[in-house]
Design a protein around this motif. Structure first.
Motif, PDB file in Angstrom:
ATOM      1  N   SER A 124      61.632-105.639  -4.870  1.00 23.99           N
ATOM      2  CA  SER A 124      62.150-104.941  -6.056  1.00 23.99           C
ATOM      3  C   SER A 124      63.661-104.766  -5.995  1.00 23.99           C
ATOM      4  CB  SER A 124      61.472-103.576  -6.217  1.00 23.99           C
ATOM      5  OG  SER A 124      61.706-102.762  -5.090  1.00 23.99           O
ATOM      6  N   ASP A 125      64.210-104.750  -4.780  1.00 25.52           N
ATOM      7  CA  ASP A 125      65.662-104.596  -4.617  1.00 25.52           C
ATOM      8  C   ASP A 125      66.439-105.841  -5.059  1.00 25.52           C
ATOM      9  OD1 ASP A 125      65.332-102.071  -3.592  1.00 25.52           O
ATOM     10  OD2 ASP A 125      65.487-102.688  -1.492  1.00 25.52           O
ATOM     11  N   VAL A 126      65.799-107.006  -5.033  1.00 27.19           N
ATOM     12  CA  VAL A 126      66.495-108.265  -5.336  1.00 27.19           C
ATOM     13  C   VAL A 126      67.131-108.207  -6.727  1.00 27.19           C
ATOM     14  CG1 VAL A 126      66.254-110.753  -5.683  1.00 27.19           C
ATOM     15  CG2 VAL A 126      65.037-109.631  -3.797  1.00 27.19           C
ATOM     16  N   LEU A 127      66.378-107.746  -7.721  1.00 25.51           N
ATOM     17  CA  LEU A 127      66.900-107.679  -9.088  1.00 25.51           C
ATOM     18  C   LEU A 127      66.918-106.245  -9.622  1.00 25.51           C
ATOM     19  CD1 LEU A 127      65.273-110.892 -10.625  1.00 25.51           C
ATOM     20  CD2 LEU A 127      67.661-110.552  -9.958  1.00 25.51           C
ATOM     21  N   SER A 128      66.877-105.281  -8.706  1.00 24.70           N
ATOM     22  CA  SER A 128      66.983-103.855  -9.068  1.00 24.70           C
ATOM     23  C   SER A 128      65.948-103.437 -10.108  1.00 24.70           C
ATOM     24  CB  SER A 128      68.396-103.536  -9.580  1.00 24.70           C
ATOM     25  OG  SER A 128      69.364-103.861  -8.608  1.00 24.70           O
ATOM     26  N   VAL A 129      64.684-103.635  -9.770  1.00 24.24           N
ATOM     27  CA  VAL A 129      63.598-103.268 -10.687  1.00 24.24           C
ATOM     28  C   VAL A 129      62.774-102.132 -10.079  1.00 24.24           C
ATOM     29  CG1 VAL A 129      63.542-105.543 -11.756  1.00 24.24           C
ATOM     30  CG2 VAL A 129      62.088-105.085  -9.756  1.00 24.24           C
ATOM     31  N   ILE A 130      61.688-101.766 -10.736  1.00 20.69           N
ATOM     32  CA  ILE A 130      60.903-100.599 -10.335  1.00 20.69           C
ATOM     33  C   ILE A 130      59.979-100.940  -9.169  1.00 20.69           C
ATOM     34  CG2 ILE A 130      59.305 -98.808 -11.123  1.00 20.69           C
ATOM     35  CD1 ILE A 130      60.206 -99.556 -14.020  1.00 20.69           C
ATOM     36  N   PRO A 131      60.188-100.337  -7.997  1.00 18.64           N
ATOM     37  CA  PRO A 131      59.317-100.614  -6.857  1.00 18.64           C
ATOM     38  C   PRO A 131      57.939 -99.997  -7.058  1.00 18.64           C
ATOM     39  CG  PRO A 131      60.886 -98.902  -6.294  1.00 18.64           C
ATOM     40  CD  PRO A 131      61.265 -99.381  -7.670  1.00 18.64           C
ATOM     41  N   LEU A 132      57.003-100.428  -6.244  1.00 18.04           N
ATOM     42  CA  LEU A 132      55.627 -99.962  -6.393  1.00 18.04           C
ATOM     43  C   LEU A 132      55.510 -98.455  -6.169  1.00 18.04           C
ATOM     44  CD1 LEU A 132      52.831-100.959  -7.081  1.00 18.04           C
ATOM     45  CD2 LEU A 132      52.446-101.474  -4.669  1.00 18.04           C
ATOM     46  N   TRP A 133      56.264 -97.910  -5.210  1.00 21.20           N
ATOM     47  CA  TRP A 133      56.188 -96.473  -4.946  1.00 21.20           C
ATOM     48  C   TRP A 133      56.650 -95.662  -6.156  1.00 21.20           C
ATOM     49  CZ3 TRP A 133      60.436 -93.405  -5.433  1.00 21.20           C
ATOM     50  CH2 TRP A 133      61.696 -94.012  -5.346  1.00 21.20           C
ATOM     51  N   LYS A 134      57.626 -96.203  -6.893  1.00 19.88           N
ATOM     52  CA  LYS A 134      58.110 -95.517  -8.091  1.00 19.88           C
ATOM     53  C   LYS A 134      57.078 -95.579  -9.211  1.00 19.88           C
ATOM     54  CE  LYS A 134      61.253 -93.411 -10.615  1.00 19.88           C
ATOM     55  NZ  LYS A 134      61.622 -92.004 -10.359  1.00 19.88           N
ATOM     56  N   GLN A 135      56.359 -96.707  -9.299  1.00 16.47           N
ATOM     57  CA  GLN A 135      55.278 -96.813 -10.279  1.00 16.47           C
ATOM     58  C   GLN A 135      54.223 -95.746 -10.020  1.00 16.47           C
ATOM     59  OE1 GLN A 135      53.760-100.816 -11.124  1.00 16.47           O
ATOM     60  NE2 GLN A 135      55.721-101.722 -10.538  1.00 16.47           N
ATOM     61  N   LEU A 136      53.973 -95.468  -8.737  1.00 14.92           N
ATOM     62  CA  LEU A 136      53.018 -94.416  -8.374  1.00 14.92           C
ATOM     63  C   LEU A 136      53.539 -93.043  -8.796  1.00 14.92           C
ATOM     64  CD1 LEU A 136      50.271 -94.064  -6.863  1.00 14.92           C
ATOM     65  CD2 LEU A 136      51.620 -93.467  -4.851  1.00 14.92           C
ATOM     66  N   GLU A 137      54.845 -92.814  -8.654  1.00 17.61           N
ATOM     67  CA  GLU A 137      55.433 -91.542  -9.088  1.00 17.61           C
ATOM     68  C   GLU A 137      55.313 -91.362 -10.599  1.00 17.61           C
ATOM     69  OE1 GLU A 137      56.572 -88.996  -7.092  1.00 17.61           O
ATOM     70  OE2 GLU A 137      55.644 -90.295  -5.576  1.00 17.61           O
ATOM     71  N   TYR A 138      55.547 -92.458 -11.332  1.00 21.27           N
ATOM     72  CA  TYR A 138      55.363 -92.408 -12.788  1.00 21.27           C
ATOM     73  C   TYR A 138      53.911 -92.068 -13.135  1.00 21.27           C
ATOM     74  CZ  TYR A 138      59.936 -94.556 -13.789  1.00 21.27           C
ATOM     75  OH  TYR A 138      61.280 -94.816 -13.908  1.00 21.27           O
ATOM     76  N   TYR A 139      52.986 -92.613 -12.360  1.00 20.52           N
ATOM     77  CA  TYR A 139      51.553 -92.368 -12.579  1.00 20.52           C
ATOM     78  C   TYR A 139      51.223 -90.892 -12.373  1.00 20.52           C
ATOM     79  CZ  TYR A 139      46.468 -92.749 -11.751  1.00 20.52           C
ATOM     80  OH  TYR A 139      45.103 -92.602 -11.781  1.00 20.52           O
ATOM     81  N   LYS A 140      51.826 -90.278 -11.371  1.00 20.33           N
ATOM     82  CA  LYS A 140      51.612 -88.848 -11.126  1.00 20.33           C
ATOM     83  C   LYS A 140      52.128 -88.014 -12.297  1.00 20.33           C
ATOM     84  CE  LYS A 140      51.957 -89.250  -6.075  1.00 20.33           C
ATOM     85  NZ  LYS A 140      52.806 -88.972  -4.880  1.00 20.33           N
ATOM     86  N   ASP A 141      53.297 -88.381 -12.805  1.00 23.40           N
ATOM     87  CA  ASP A 141      53.845 -87.687 -13.979  1.00 23.40           C
ATOM     88  C   ASP A 141      52.925 -87.869 -15.187  1.00 23.40           C
ATOM     89  OD1 ASP A 141      56.045 -86.842 -12.546  1.00 23.40           O
ATOM     90  OD2 ASP A 141      57.328 -88.503 -13.196  1.00 23.40           O
ATOM     91  N   TYR A 142      52.420 -89.075 -15.324  1.00 21.83           N
ATOM     92  CA  TYR A 142      51.488 -89.398 -16.416  1.00 21.83           C
ATOM     93  C   TYR A 142      50.253 -88.511 -16.341  1.00 21.83           C
ATOM     94  CZ  TYR A 142      47.617 -92.044 -18.542  1.00 21.83           C
ATOM     95  OH  TYR A 142      46.501 -92.423 -19.244  1.00 21.83           O
ATOM     96  N   GLN A 143      49.719 -88.314 -15.133  1.00 19.72           N
ATOM     97  CA  GLN A 143      48.531 -87.471 -14.966  1.00 19.72           C
ATOM     98  C   GLN A 143      48.809 -86.028 -15.391  1.00 19.72           C
ATOM     99  OE1 GLN A 143      46.363 -87.589 -11.334  1.00 19.72           O
ATOM    100  NE2 GLN A 143      45.782 -89.729 -11.539  1.00 19.72           N
ATOM    101  N   LYS A 144      49.981 -85.527 -15.054  1.00 24.74           N
ATOM    102  CA  LYS A 144      50.353 -84.168 -15.468  1.00 24.74           C
ATOM    103  C   LYS A 144      50.407 -84.063 -16.993  1.00 24.74           C
ATOM    104  CE  LYS A 144      53.101 -83.260 -11.307  1.00 24.74           C
ATOM    105  NZ  LYS A 144      54.474 -83.153 -10.765  1.00 24.74           N
ATOM    106  N   ASN A 145      51.016 -85.059 -17.628  1.00 25.04           N
ATOM    107  CA  ASN A 145      51.109 -85.072 -19.090  1.00 25.04           C
ATOM    108  C   ASN A 145      49.735 -85.216 -19.730  1.00 25.04           C
ATOM    109  OD1 ASN A 145      53.912 -84.881 -18.998  1.00 25.04           O
ATOM    110  ND2 ASN A 145      54.201 -87.103 -18.998  1.00 25.04           N
ATOM    111  N   LEU A 146      48.884 -85.999 -19.081  1.00 26.37           N
ATOM    112  CA  LEU A 146      47.529 -86.202 -19.601  1.00 26.37           C
ATOM    113  C   LEU A 146      46.728 -84.905 -19.527  1.00 26.37           C
ATOM    114  CD1 LEU A 146      45.841 -88.640 -20.703  1.00 26.37           C
ATOM    115  CD2 LEU A 146      44.827 -88.801 -18.416  1.00 26.37           C
ATOM    116  N   SER A 147      46.913 -84.147 -18.459  1.00 22.14           N
ATOM    117  CA  SER A 147      46.229 -82.852 -18.320  1.00 22.14           C
ATOM    118  C   SER A 147      46.670 -81.878 -19.402  1.00 22.14           C
ATOM    119  CB  SER A 147      46.499 -82.252 -16.937  1.00 22.14           C
ATOM    120  OG  SER A 147      45.834 -82.973 -15.935  1.00 22.14           O
ATOM    121  N   SER A 148      47.971 -81.885 -19.706  1.00 25.39           N
ATOM    122  CA  SER A 148      48.485 -81.016 -20.771  1.00 25.39           C
ATOM    123  C   SER A 148      47.937 -81.434 -22.132  1.00 25.39           C
ATOM    124  CB  SER A 148      50.015 -81.066 -20.799  1.00 25.39           C
ATOM    125  OG  SER A 148      50.551 -80.591 -19.587  1.00 25.39           O
ATOM    126  N   TYR A 149      47.767 -82.745 -22.300  1.00 26.36           N
ATOM    127  CA  TYR A 149      47.323 -83.288 -23.596  1.00 26.36           C
ATOM    128  C   TYR A 149      45.815 -83.142 -23.806  1.00 26.36           C
ATOM    129  CZ  TYR A 149      46.511 -86.790 -27.279  1.00 26.36           C
ATOM    130  OH  TYR A 149      46.117 -87.436 -28.418  1.00 26.36           O
TER     131      TYR A 149
END
Length: 355
Positions: A124-149
């Motif tokens: 992910s560093d080669v072209l400065s894109v979203i690494p897999l660990w960051k995708q997991l962090e986004y998923y955690k945020d998504y779960q919080k938003n889903l619980s609120s919704y």
């Protein structure tokens, strides 16, 4: 005669009700498609980060609804869109970073994928894109938003019943290991495969800990048959690069073994291995039965050897009819190929999530 007509009408209505009941059951069993990975499943997240790995310009997306370049690396839809449609959810899965969408859209499907990423953070560093660990962090945020919704209980149920799709690994070799200094000096190809498989296993364990129970681990395609590799394979008369295909097969074996292992270890886990390798190879080797005219040359090319982000912003290098080509650019399939592969994977693997 009138009685027969009424009976026929009632029968037709009954069949329609049964069909609707079945469709509702399907929708209930898989409420959402949740996606992690690279450009094979990126719905446009890279449009919103500072990277050159983008496809938000013409002729990308020219066959997408409205003829708009969404950031999908194809002329139209990508496999996850077709999978979501086949499950009766929706026609396309939106990108998490796209501000046009909100949690009401993401509740039935979302993609955290980022083109040019891989299992390895160094990829992910080669072209400065979203690494897999960051995708997991986004998923955690998504779960919080889903619980609120939806409310906490409904959100947990949605997560456990949703199908989580993973698709990556090609970039780890073609963009990183065989291109950049670093990993090749640390690992043999087989050791690197073990390294990547370990990351995949750990990621799945993290998804499980967060409540995911239906997960598809995607395999690698025959990456030695990508137009990029064939075009530069002068010694092999522009045929598929056997070494790269073998690497894909070896890593696929390791990924498949992970599914067996984790299904035994993790209670209530339904982890499957979705392998695009053989259906893709069959299409490439025998394109005619599928209605393709070319499997070695991409529809959209510039005549240069870029890493798949090679489509010209003008149309002078693009073919007229993408449906006659297996590949859209040097790295990515056309919408038609994506549809064929998605249908194959749904029929042979993912359908068990509806049982």
């Amino acid at each position: 005669m009138e009685f027969q007509s009424k009976l026929l009408a009632l029968c037709s209505l009954h069949i329609l009700c049964l069909l609707l009941f079945h469709l509702n059951k399907v929708s209930a069993k898989v409420p959402a498609i949740i996606v992690f990975g690279d450009s094979s499943v990126d719905a446009g997240n890279n449009n919103f980060i500072p990277t050159v790995a983008r496809s938000n310009f013409q002729p990308y997306g020219r066959d997408f609804q409205g003829g708009k370049a969404t950031g999908r690396f194809s002329n139209g839809r990508i496999p996850t869109d077709f999978i979501a449609e086949s499950f009766g959810i929706k026609e396309s899965v939106p990108a998490y970073l796209d501000p046009k969408y909100n949690i009401s859209d993401f509740a039935t499907g979302v993609s955290f994928a980022s083109a040019a990423t891989g299992y390895d953070n160094a990829t992910s560093d080669v072209l400065s894109v979203i690494p897999l660990w960051k995708q997991l962090e986004y998923y955690k945020d998504y779960q919080k938003n889903l619980s609120s919704y939806l409310g906490e209980a409904k959100a947990k149920e949605t997560i456990s019943e949703s199908v989580h799709l993973m698709s990556m690994g090609t970039n780890d070799f073609l963009e990183n290991y065989y291109t950049m200094p670093g990993r090749a000096s640390q690992y043999t190809p087989q050791q690197y495969q073990t390294f990547l498989a370990g990351i995949a296993e750990n990621f799945i364990r993290n998804l499980y800990a967060l409540g995911a129970r239906k997960i598809s681990l995607g395999g690698l395609p025959p990456m030695g048959c990508l137009p990029l590799e064939r075009t530069t394979n002068f010694m092999g008369q522009n045929g598929c690069v056997a070494n790269f295909n073998n690497i894909a097969l070896e890593l696929n074996d390791k990924l498949k073994n992970i599914t067996t292992k984790l299904n035994q270890e993790l209670p209530d886990m339904k982890l499957v291995f979705s392998n695009p390798y053989y259906i893709m190879l069959h299409i490439i080797k025998k394109p005619d039965p599928y209605g393709f005219e070319s499997a070695s040359v991409a529809c959209c090319v510039t005549g240069m050897f870029e890493m798949g982000y090679a489509c010209s912003r003008g149309s002078m290098f693009s073919c007229t009819d993408a449906s006659k080509f297996v590949f859209w650019d040097f790295f990515h399939p056309t919408e038609k190929t994506n549809n064929i592969v998605a249908k194959y994977v749904v029929e042979h693997v993912l359908a068990q999530f509806l049982e």
